[in-house]
Design a protein around this motif. Sequence first.
Motif, PDB file in Angstrom:
ATOM      1  N   LEU A 191       2.818 -17.756  -1.720  1.00  9.79           N
ATOM      2  CA  LEU A 191       1.815 -16.975  -2.449  1.00  9.79           C
ATOM      3  C   LEU A 191       0.598 -16.686  -1.576  1.00  9.79           C
ATOM      4  N   ASP A 192       0.128 -17.690  -0.850  1.00 10.80           N
ATOM      5  CA  ASP A 192      -1.065 -17.506  -0.014  1.00 10.80           C
ATOM      6  C   ASP A 192      -0.842 -16.467   1.081  1.00 10.80           C
ATOM      7  N   VAL A 193       0.332 -16.501   1.706  1.00 11.00           N
ATOM      8  CA  VAL A 193       0.610 -15.524   2.761  1.00 11.00           C
ATOM      9  C   VAL A 193       0.670 -14.111   2.168  1.00 11.00           C
ATOM     10  N   MET A 194       1.290 -13.982   1.000  1.00 11.94           N
ATOM     11  CA  MET A 194       1.369 -12.665   0.349  1.00 11.94           C
ATOM     12  C   MET A 194      -0.017 -12.194  -0.111  1.00 11.94           C
ATOM     13  N   ALA A 195      -0.760 -13.100  -0.769  1.00  9.78           N
ATOM     14  CA  ALA A 195      -2.032 -12.700  -1.392  1.00  9.78           C
ATOM     15  C   ALA A 195      -3.152 -12.496  -0.381  1.00  9.78           C
ATOM     16  N   LYS A 196      -2.999 -13.057   0.812  1.00  7.45           N
ATOM     17  CA  LYS A 196      -4.061 -12.900   1.807  1.00  7.45           C
ATOM     18  C   LYS A 196      -3.617 -12.028   2.983  1.00  7.45           C
ATOM     19  N   ALA A 197      -2.577 -12.443   3.704  1.00  9.64           N
ATOM     20  CA  ALA A 197      -2.188 -11.726   4.920  1.00  9.64           C
ATOM     21  C   ALA A 197      -1.508 -10.388   4.604  1.00  9.64           C
ATOM     22  N   LEU A 208       0.918 -11.684  -8.171  1.00  9.38           N
ATOM     23  CA  LEU A 208       0.749 -12.875  -7.331  1.00  9.38           C
ATOM     24  C   LEU A 208      -0.223 -13.877  -7.951  1.00  9.38           C
ATOM     25  N   TRP A 209      -1.367 -13.385  -8.383  1.00  7.52           N
ATOM     26  CA  TRP A 209      -2.388 -14.288  -8.925  1.00  7.52           C
ATOM     27  C   TRP A 209      -1.876 -15.017 -10.166  1.00  7.52           C
ATOM     28  N   THR A 210      -1.091 -14.324 -10.980  1.00  9.78           N
ATOM     29  CA  THR A 210      -0.581 -14.936 -12.210  1.00  9.78           C
ATOM     30  C   THR A 210       0.414 -16.056 -11.887  1.00  9.78           C
ATOM     31  N   ALA A 211       1.042 -15.968 -10.713  1.00  6.24           N
ATOM     32  CA  ALA A 211       1.979 -17.032 -10.329  1.00  6.24           C
ATOM     33  C   ALA A 211       1.256 -18.356 -10.045  1.00  6.24           C
ATOM     34  N   TYR A 212      -0.013 -18.284  -9.635  1.00  9.65           N
ATOM     35  CA  TYR A 212      -0.744 -19.531  -9.311  1.00  9.65           C
ATOM     36  C   TYR A 212      -0.854 -20.492 -10.492  1.00  9.65           C
ATOM     37  N   PRO A 213      -1.398 -20.022 -11.643  1.00  7.99           N
ATOM     38  CA  PRO A 213      -1.458 -20.963 -12.773  1.00  7.99           C
ATOM     39  C   PRO A 213      -0.085 -21.423 -13.258  1.00  7.99           C
ATOM     40  N   VAL A 214       0.950 -20.606 -13.032  1.00 10.37           N
ATOM     41  CA  VAL A 214       2.301 -21.014 -13.428  1.00 10.37           C
ATOM     42  C   VAL A 214       2.771 -22.173 -12.536  1.00 10.37           C
ATOM     43  N   ASP A 269     -10.941 -23.505  -0.418  1.00 11.28           N
ATOM     44  CA  ASP A 269     -10.447 -22.227   0.102  1.00 11.28           C
ATOM     45  C   ASP A 269     -10.545 -21.147  -0.987  1.00 11.28           C
ATOM     46  N   TRP A 270      -9.911 -21.397  -2.129  1.00 15.39           N
ATOM     47  CA  TRP A 270      -9.868 -20.376  -3.193  1.00 15.39           C
ATOM     48  C   TRP A 270     -11.254 -20.010  -3.712  1.00 15.39           C
ATOM     49  N   SER A 271     -12.189 -20.984  -3.735  1.00 16.68           N
ATOM     50  CA  SER A 271     -13.514 -20.655  -4.274  1.00 16.68           C
ATOM     51  C   SER A 271     -14.251 -19.690  -3.348  1.00 16.68           C
ATOM     52  N   ILE A 306     -15.766 -19.752 -11.755  1.00 17.50           N
ATOM     53  CA  ILE A 306     -15.558 -20.693 -12.870  1.00 17.50           C
ATOM     54  C   ILE A 306     -14.073 -21.077 -12.947  1.00 17.50           C
ATOM     55  N   MET A 307     -13.201 -20.096 -12.797  1.00 20.17           N
ATOM     56  CA  MET A 307     -11.755 -20.348 -12.850  1.00 20.17           C
ATOM     57  C   MET A 307     -11.326 -21.378 -11.792  1.00 20.17           C
ATOM     58  N   ILE A 308     -11.793 -21.203 -10.575  1.00 18.18           N
ATOM     59  CA  ILE A 308     -11.357 -22.103  -9.494  1.00 18.18           C
ATOM     60  C   ILE A 308     -11.954 -23.506  -9.664  1.00 18.18           C
ATOM     61  N   THR A 337     -12.260 -17.566  -0.997  1.00 12.51           N
ATOM     62  CA  THR A 337     -11.405 -16.403  -0.715  1.00 12.51           C
ATOM     63  C   THR A 337     -11.109 -15.530  -1.943  1.00 12.51           C
ATOM     64  N   THR A 338     -10.966 -16.129  -3.120  1.00 12.41           N
ATOM     65  CA  THR A 338     -10.669 -15.258  -4.272  1.00 12.41           C
ATOM     66  C   THR A 338     -11.856 -14.340  -4.605  1.00 12.41           C
ATOM     67  N   PRO A 339     -13.123 -14.800  -4.501  1.00 12.22           N
ATOM     68  CA  PRO A 339     -14.209 -13.834  -4.695  1.00 12.22           C
ATOM     69  C   PRO A 339     -14.171 -12.711  -3.651  1.00 12.22           C
ATOM     70  N   ILE A 375      -9.630 -23.689 -20.054  1.00 12.81           N
ATOM     71  CA  ILE A 375     -10.885 -23.003 -19.736  1.00 12.81           C
ATOM     72  C   ILE A 375     -10.682 -22.114 -18.501  1.00 12.81           C
ATOM     73  N   ALA A 376      -9.971 -22.641 -17.502  1.00 12.38           N
ATOM     74  CA  ALA A 376      -9.707 -21.862 -16.282  1.00 12.38           C
ATOM     75  C   ALA A 376      -8.893 -20.612 -16.605  1.00 12.38           C
ATOM     76  N   CYS A 377      -7.927 -20.749 -17.503  1.00 12.60           N
ATOM     77  CA  CYS A 377      -7.086 -19.594 -17.860  1.00 12.60           C
ATOM     78  C   CYS A 377      -7.906 -18.530 -18.585  1.00 12.60           C
TER      79      CYS A 377
HETATM   80  C1  RET Z   1      -5.570 -22.478 -11.175  1.00  9.02           C
HETATM   81  C2  RET Z   1      -5.366 -23.621 -12.169  1.00  9.02           C
HETATM   82  C3  RET Z   1      -6.134 -23.452 -13.400  1.00  9.02           C
HETATM   83  C4  RET Z   1      -5.758 -22.173 -14.109  1.00  9.02           C
HETATM   84  C5  RET Z   1      -5.757 -20.999 -13.209  1.00  9.02           C
HETATM   85  C6  RET Z   1      -5.656 -21.120 -11.834  1.00  9.02           C
HETATM   86  C7  RET Z   1      -5.648 -19.864 -11.062  1.00  9.02           C
HETATM   87  C8  RET Z   1      -5.657 -19.728  -9.763  1.00  9.02           C
HETATM   88  C9  RET Z   1      -5.583 -18.491  -9.042  1.00  9.02           C
HETATM   89  C10 RET Z   1      -5.585 -18.597  -7.703  1.00  9.02           C
HETATM   90  C11 RET Z   1      -5.498 -17.555  -6.780  1.00  9.02           C
HETATM   91  C12 RET Z   1      -5.477 -17.839  -5.505  1.00  9.02           C
HETATM   92  C13 RET Z   1      -5.378 -16.906  -4.439  1.00  9.02           C
HETATM   93  C14 RET Z   1      -5.458 -17.429  -3.222  1.00  9.02           C
HETATM   94  C15 RET Z   1      -5.541 -16.702  -2.038  1.00  9.02           C
HETATM   95  O1  RET Z   1      -4.658 -16.303  -1.413  1.00  9.02           O
HETATM   96  C16 RET Z   1      -6.854 -22.769 -10.401  1.00  9.02           C
HETATM   97  C17 RET Z   1      -4.378 -22.582 -10.252  1.00  9.02           C
HETATM   98  C18 RET Z   1      -5.838 -19.659 -13.885  1.00  9.02           C
HETATM   99  C19 RET Z   1      -5.493 -17.197  -9.730  1.00  9.02           C
HETATM  100  C20 RET Z   1      -5.185 -15.473  -4.688  1.00  9.02           C
END
Ligand code: RET
Length: 281
Positions: free
Chosen positions: A243-249, A214-220, A117-119, A149-151, A121-123, A173-175
């Motif tokens: 997060l997905d509902v906020m970042a997409k819908a 929102l995006w920064t919350a994902y790696p956390v 999904d993310w590979s 690359i991140m995803i 939708t995030t682009p 590397i993803a970060c």
């Molecule tokens: C991972 C783990 C590795 C480190 C980083 C990540 C970042 C993910 C992000 C996801 C964004 C998703 C969105 C989804 C759609 O709604 C892959 C969690 C940095 C930024 C916006």
Amino acid sequence: ATTTHSHTSTPTGGMPGSYPEYQKAGEVGMRTLWVVFVLMVIATIAFSAMAWTVPVQKRLYHVITTMIVIFASLSYFAMATGHGISYHHVEVRKSHSHMPDTAHDVYREVYWARYVDWSLTTPLLLLDLCLLAGLNGAHIFMAIVADIIMILTGLFAAFGSENTPQKWGWYTIACIAYLVVIWHLVIHGRQMANQKGGKVGSFFTAIGGFTLILWTAYPVIWGIADGSRNMSVDAEIVAYAVLDVMAKAVFGAWLLLTHMNMPESQVDLGGFWSHGLSSEG
Ligand code: RET
């Protein structure tokens, strides 16, 4: 002790008397996946309907944003029905039994459908923001490559072994790739958006700031749930769901509704191959 939902089953034949532990979704997680599936379908219908209200030449944001919620609907349908999920061996844990020298294997669910999904939708989300800012094609391309690359390295991190550099190496590397994405968005994107004029500049700052948080919350969440496993699978599902509902819908509704009332936000592909490059010397 973790708060994870655990299930035991029959011994698999490894160590005598040892039962593997499976960390998996429970009732709350399963229900959440279905709820998000329904919300994403509703968003798909709403965004498609909005596209019909504008002439076809002005539908680029609508098309991109509708694709985002279509992909999300598909991935949530997959996960809710049990697709795109694998068990990953995460550790061998000493058993709390009366028998010394016993240990058991611990497995945890990895929802790899998310990364598919993310590979995609995030682009597309980045493309929305880059077009709004008026970035040129070269910068959009670089931002999207860093994002992919991140995803994908995040997917490798999710299946990485704990006692090797795999898991946290891929995560690092993803970060770094994430920082490249952010650089394009925050530094370059904001600069270009401000050049476009007052209204677009302040809208980009608002929706870009929303995206950044929102995006920064994902790696956390990833670090707490998938990385160090201090969050149950159910809590992980709920966290990503919000997060997905906020970042997409919510993001999509905000973008499309604002765009309808802000002619300056119209995509201008006139300078797609060139503008912005001259300022770089
Ligand atoms: C991972 C783990 C590795 C480190 C980083 C990540 C970042 C993910 C992000 C996801 C964004 C998703 C969105 C989804 C759609 O709604 C892959 C969690 C940095 C930024 C916006």
